[in-house]
Design an enzyme around this catalytic site. Structure first.
Site, PDB file in Angstrom:
ATOM      1  N   SER A 178      50.982  44.445  31.940  1.00 23.30           N
ATOM      2  CA  SER A 178      51.550  44.596  33.278  1.00 23.30           C
ATOM      3  C   SER A 178      53.029  44.992  33.209  1.00 23.30           C
ATOM      4  CB  SER A 178      51.320  43.310  34.066  1.00 23.30           C
ATOM      5  OG  SER A 178      51.627  43.461  35.422  1.00 23.30           O
ATOM      6  N   ASP A 346      41.016  47.306  38.657  1.00 22.04           N
ATOM      7  CA  ASP A 346      42.398  46.839  38.757  1.00 22.04           C
ATOM      8  C   ASP A 346      43.053  47.416  40.009  1.00 22.04           C
ATOM      9  OD1 ASP A 346      45.024  46.034  38.365  1.00 22.04           O
ATOM     10  OD2 ASP A 346      44.996  46.475  36.221  1.00 22.04           O
ATOM     11  N   HIS A 379      43.038  43.307  36.638  1.00 25.15           N
ATOM     12  CA  HIS A 379      44.342  43.162  35.989  1.00 25.15           C
ATOM     13  C   HIS A 379      44.403  42.001  35.002  1.00 25.15           C
ATOM     14  CE1 HIS A 379      48.423  44.745  36.121  1.00 25.15           C
ATOM     15  NE2 HIS A 379      48.893  43.512  36.046  1.00 25.15           N
TER      16      HIS A 379
END
Length: 404
Positions: A178, A346, A379
């Site tokens: 991320s 995601d 994610h």
């Protein structure tokens, strides 16, 4: 509802939806709970009880932040002698280095890498519980929080990567998740770190945010549409960290914080009850409001640029120009081995945004760029899924071995 109150509600509701309890997960959960009960550190409470050697270090950034790093120098039970290849693990937004230790050893990337012959280094970013010190500022001082992810790319990564490089005498592999991918890519685009990095694996890579569809992310961008215009007004804000901000976002009618994980990341496919419970109890870490504003700017403007102070004078003082300079991902050296692993579900790092990044990397050496789409992943699956070792980590290790 107070932040901690709704956090408890979220934990309960999510716990009702996750019934997959793997062997060993319950014991590992108890180890993590001892962090809160005894105030033990990561080594004492989490790593050493699993049979791994663990070391703790402090690293100071150029702008005075004191960061903690944890090292797992070898696998469980030792291993063959000789130098091991160092790997640095950099967590994402609202997390700390426990990200890599949330699951039992056979599922957690830090332990998996150690058991596969790597020298593992775990970072904890500024402002998180293990890295909340500064040479002159207290975390209660708003000036402590006067940074965005620019500073993470410009100061934190050079400090931690440089420390591992100096300590081991070797170039290292990098794993980011991320925001840990965004800071690395931004540094690489400016020619930083590349002389100390052998390769980089980017999990749920974040660069462009044009197609971000997560309800909480969209609400955050809306909340900051009229963002703070000066450093002074940011410092005097009554939202110096992310906790109060999340409370305000969860009050918005379009955000369902009772399904917090999906509202934040998209529908993760492969998490278990224990991991989600641990995440919600221990892994919602503070960040600066300026970082949230910075992400909002990226989302609304469609470019990857440095923080905009919303003042020509302030931008001129910071950058020597009236608008913030862009990060050009196409400037990343073409022979730096990169692995991008991203999820079809995601909603933070949307497939279309990853494609924009891949377009920027279109001139990268073909044998140095690997892109992997895991269709069922969202994610958080990349760091918490029960099957991440099989779907992602085994390939990541093969990639590192190829470029060692």
């Amino acid at each position: 509802m107070a932040f901690h109150s709704w956090l408890l509600v979220i934990t309960f509701v999510l716990s009702m939806g996750f019934h997959c309890e793997l062997a060993g997960a319950r014991g590992h959960r108890q180890l993590l709970q001892s962090l809160e009960a005894t105030n033990d550190g990561v080594c004492t409470a989490v790593v050493s009880p699993q049979g791994y050697e663990c070391q703790e270090y402090e690293v100071k950034t150029q702008d005075g932040y004191i960061l903690t790093m944890h090292r797992i120098p070898q696998g469980r039970g030792g291993g063959s002698p000789g130098k091991r290849q160092p790997v640095l693990l950099q967590h994402g937004l609202l997390m700390d280095g426990l990200t890599w230790l949330l699951n039992p050893p056979q599922q957690s990337l830090a332990f998996v890498l150690a058991d596969n012959g790597f020298d593992v280094w775990i970072t904890h970013g500024r402002g998180t519980r293990w890295s909340r010190r500064h040479e002159s500022l207290d975390a209660s001082n708003p000036a402590y929080w006067a940074w965005s992810w620019d500073e993470l790319a410009s100061y934190d990564l050079p400090a931690t990567v440089g420390f591992v490089f100096q300590k081991t005498g070797q170039k290292l592999h990098y794993v980011g998740h991320s925001m840990g991918t965004l800071t690395a890519l931004s540094a690489f685009s400016e020619g930083k770190l590349v002389n100390m990095i052998k390769s980089a694996a980017l999990l749920s890579p974040v660069a462009y945010l044009t197609y971000m569809a997560t309800p909480i992310g969209a609400a955050a961008a809306s909340a900051f549409s009229g963002e703070v215009r000066t450093t002074r007004s940011l410092s005097s804000s009554n939202l110096p960290t992310s906790s109060a901000f999340l409370e305000s976002v969860c009050a918005m009618p379009e955000v369902n914080c009772y399904d917090f994980m999906a509202s934040l990341t998209g529908p993760n496919c492969c998490l278990n009850y224990s991991t989600v419970d641990i995440f919600l109890k221990y892994e919602l870490e503070p960040t600066s409001v300026r970082t949230l504003v910075h992400f909002s700017q990226t989302f609304r403007r469609g470019v990857i640029a440095k923080y905009d102070y919303e003042s020509s004078m302030a931008n001129m003082a910071a950058y020597g120009k009236s608008s913030p300079p862009e990060y050009h991902m196409s400037n990343i050296t073409h022979d730096l081995p990169l692995l991008l692993s991203y999820g079809g579900g995601d909603m933070l790092s949307d497939v279309k945004d990853v494609q924009l990044l891949l377009n920027d990397l279109s001139n990268h050496d073909a044998d140095k760029l690997v892109a992997q789409l895991v269709k069922e992943y969202a994610h958080m699956d990349f760091v918490m899924a029960v099957n991440a070792k099989q779907l992602v980590y085994d390939g990541l290790i093969a990639f590192f071995n190829k470029h060692s």
